[in-house]
Design a protein around this motif. Structure first.
Motif, PDB file in Angstrom:
ATOM      1  N   TYR A  66      -4.556  -0.745  -2.450  1.00 12.13           N
ATOM      2  CA  TYR A  66      -5.357   0.047  -1.733  1.00 12.13           C
ATOM      3  C   TYR A  66      -6.212  -0.726  -0.732  1.00 12.13           C
ATOM      4  O   TYR A  66      -6.707  -2.005  -1.407  1.00 12.13           O
ATOM      5  CB  TYR A  66      -5.917   1.314  -2.310  1.00 12.13           C
ATOM      6  CG  TYR A  66      -6.786   0.932  -3.286  1.00 12.13           C
ATOM      7  CD1 TYR A  66      -6.749   0.678  -4.431  1.00 12.13           C
ATOM      8  CD2 TYR A  66      -8.186   1.282  -2.970  1.00 12.13           C
ATOM      9  CE1 TYR A  66      -7.774   0.381  -5.313  1.00 12.13           C
ATOM     10  CE2 TYR A  66      -9.179   1.089  -3.843  1.00 12.13           C
ATOM     11  CZ  TYR A  66      -8.979   0.864  -4.943  1.00 12.13           C
ATOM     12  OH  TYR A  66     -10.225   0.497  -5.773  1.00 12.13           O
ATOM     13  N   SER A  89      -4.228  -1.119  -7.053  1.00  7.66           N
ATOM     14  CA  SER A  89      -4.438   0.588  -7.413  1.00  7.66           C
ATOM     15  C   SER A  89      -4.428   0.562  -9.069  1.00  7.66           C
ATOM     16  O   SER A  89      -3.598   0.063  -9.743  1.00  7.66           O
ATOM     17  CB  SER A  89      -3.248   1.234  -6.849  1.00  7.66           C
ATOM     18  OG  SER A  89      -3.329   1.351  -5.506  1.00  7.66           O
ATOM     19  N   ASP A 110      -1.464   7.231  -3.518  1.00  3.58           N
ATOM     20  CA  ASP A 110      -1.340   6.503  -4.768  1.00  3.58           C
ATOM     21  C   ASP A 110      -1.946   6.949  -5.907  1.00  3.58           C
ATOM     22  O   ASP A 110      -1.670   6.323  -6.992  1.00  3.58           O
ATOM     23  CB  ASP A 110      -1.684   4.870  -4.434  1.00  3.58           C
ATOM     24  CG  ASP A 110      -3.132   4.709  -4.377  1.00  3.58           C
ATOM     25  OD1 ASP A 110      -3.557   5.821  -3.912  1.00  3.58           O
ATOM     26  OD2 ASP A 110      -3.563   3.574  -4.236  1.00  3.58           O
ATOM     27  N   GLU A 164       0.737  -1.381  -0.067  1.00  7.22           N
ATOM     28  CA  GLU A 164       0.164   0.060  -0.182  1.00  7.22           C
ATOM     29  C   GLU A 164       0.938   1.177   0.002  1.00  7.22           C
ATOM     30  O   GLU A 164       0.577   2.402  -0.648  1.00  7.22           O
ATOM     31  CB  GLU A 164      -0.880   0.084   1.254  1.00  7.22           C
ATOM     32  CG  GLU A 164      -1.787   1.041   1.377  1.00  7.22           C
ATOM     33  CD  GLU A 164      -2.646   1.095   2.665  1.00  7.22           C
ATOM     34  OE1 GLU A 164      -1.950   0.999   3.569  1.00  7.22           O
ATOM     35  OE2 GLU A 164      -3.771   1.435   2.530  1.00  7.22           O
TER      36      GLU A 164
END
Lengths: 235, 235
Positions: B59, B69, B225, B53
């Motif tokens: 995520y 992601s 992200d 993460e």
DNA sequence: CAGTGGTCTAGACCACCAG
DNA sequence: TGGTGGTCTAGACCACTGC
């Protein structure tokens, strides 16, 4: 479970730091000590500490302990000030250590940017920079030595912008910047003496001469709590 | 312990994602399933997942699971493109939801910036923005309604720059930007449906009119992200 | 309701740092 | 060598999601 235990602990240390009962650089009690005091296991303690770390309030150094983070330095790339200068101006004490320096064949990206053939020599420079003795930043640079003949003979712990000005009558001008908040890659984390996987800020910077040639490509890996970036956009 | 167990797990998922056997948006197996497969406890699994993460590869959404992601969108503040526009241009699908809108008395900082007395009314706008249905960004804005009379009657899920252009013949010009990599404050994490303490990117943006008056002060809280920031500096 | 992640306990051993 | 954080086990209960 209304509010989790680690939340109270976070609040506790957060308050101590805000009220300056814990000042930047000071060491927190050991995880086991905290555990005794609050009747919590280390798992819970560490959750709280990691959250505080993510907030940027504390940091750790591998197996040495947890410390209160100093204020972040403000990096204002558009000002073209050198690291040494802007750190000093903000009341901190900068230093730089050279970890490696060598001539390397350009990889594809570097070659393309510098408009030279792949494999042509470029100067690779790998440095660690400190603020008040705390390592905060790893820098890996690729320098276009065609534009800067003899640069490899200089003292490359010095500010590069100083060397450019003195020896080559060059100045930093245009640059392209890219920022990404992500975890530090293992090599950078190692160089900074922290565990891999910790949050960090990655910067890629491409510096151009006044003739729009690529002078240098720079990769910076910052401790995430050590820096705030300010930019003024004026059309 | 040469390389820790969580490291292998990280590598495993990292490879699956790199080779596109796991594509953006797809769900990882549950922590317990992974535990059975690799004979590891959840503590270790979660360490690996949290590291991934932090890298920005996966995520989570509160109690729903872990997901791969999507690629980060590139935010190029100097281009003055609206969120809708730059997200669309990069092949994603943006949307915006208004969470709150109200007239508020200006606090000290806002009042000073807007050069109005403390307590004078400003328009507060609180929005959540999505990329491909994923909430990525919480925005809290303070708008100088003296410069934009009647703005509160507009549809404020729309792009503000559109409204400015259409109704007021204004455009975004100069701005001051500040970036900080830190954890998301509780309010923003809640609004994004993620656990507090997760890494994020905070942006403060001050927008000026062509007459150097403060049009708007904007606080953005991004999933770390979801975005990469690019800036070109041209003197 | 079953399944998910979120929180937590009570231990353990290891690698590294400092005195 | 003693103390630190780093890693890990084998459980447990809770809060929330989605069916």
């Amino acid at each position: 479970m209304s509010t989790p235990h680690y939340h109270h602990l976070q609040q506790y240390f957060s308050d101590l730091i805000a009220s300056q009962q814990l000042v930047p650089g000071s060491k927190l009690p050991s995880e086991r000590k905290i555990g005794e005091q609050f009747k919590l296991t280390r798992v819970t303690i560490r959750q709280a500490l990691k959250n505080l770390e993510a907030e940027g309030l504390i940091y750790r150094q591998n197996r040495r302990g947890w410390f209160v983070s100093p204020a972040a330095v403000i990096y204002h790339p558009a000002s073209h000030l050198s690291f040494n200068l802007y750190v000093t101006e903000q009341g901190f004490s900068p230093s730089t250590e050279k970890l490696a320096q060598q001539i390397e064949p350009a990889n594809e990206r570097i070659a393309q940017l510098m408009n030279i053939p792949v494999g042509n020599p470029v100067l690779y420079l790998h440095r660690r920079r400190y603020i008040d003795q705390r390592p905060v930043l790893i820098e890996k640079m690729y320098i276009n030595q065609n534009l800067l003949p003899g640069i490899e003979e200089e003292d490359l712990t010095e500010s590069l912008s100083q060397i450019l000005k003195r020896k080559y009558q060059q100045e930093y001008r245009d640059m392209d910047l890219s920022f990404k908040s992500t975890s530090l890659p293992a090599h950078a984390a190692n160089d900074l003496g922290i565990a891999a996987g910790q949050p960090g800020l990655q910067i890629e910077r491409i510096n151009y001469t006044s003739h729009k040639q690529v002078l240098e490509v720079d990769y910076e890996f910052w401790r995430h709590d050590a820096v705030t970036i300010n930019i003024a956009i004026r059309d």
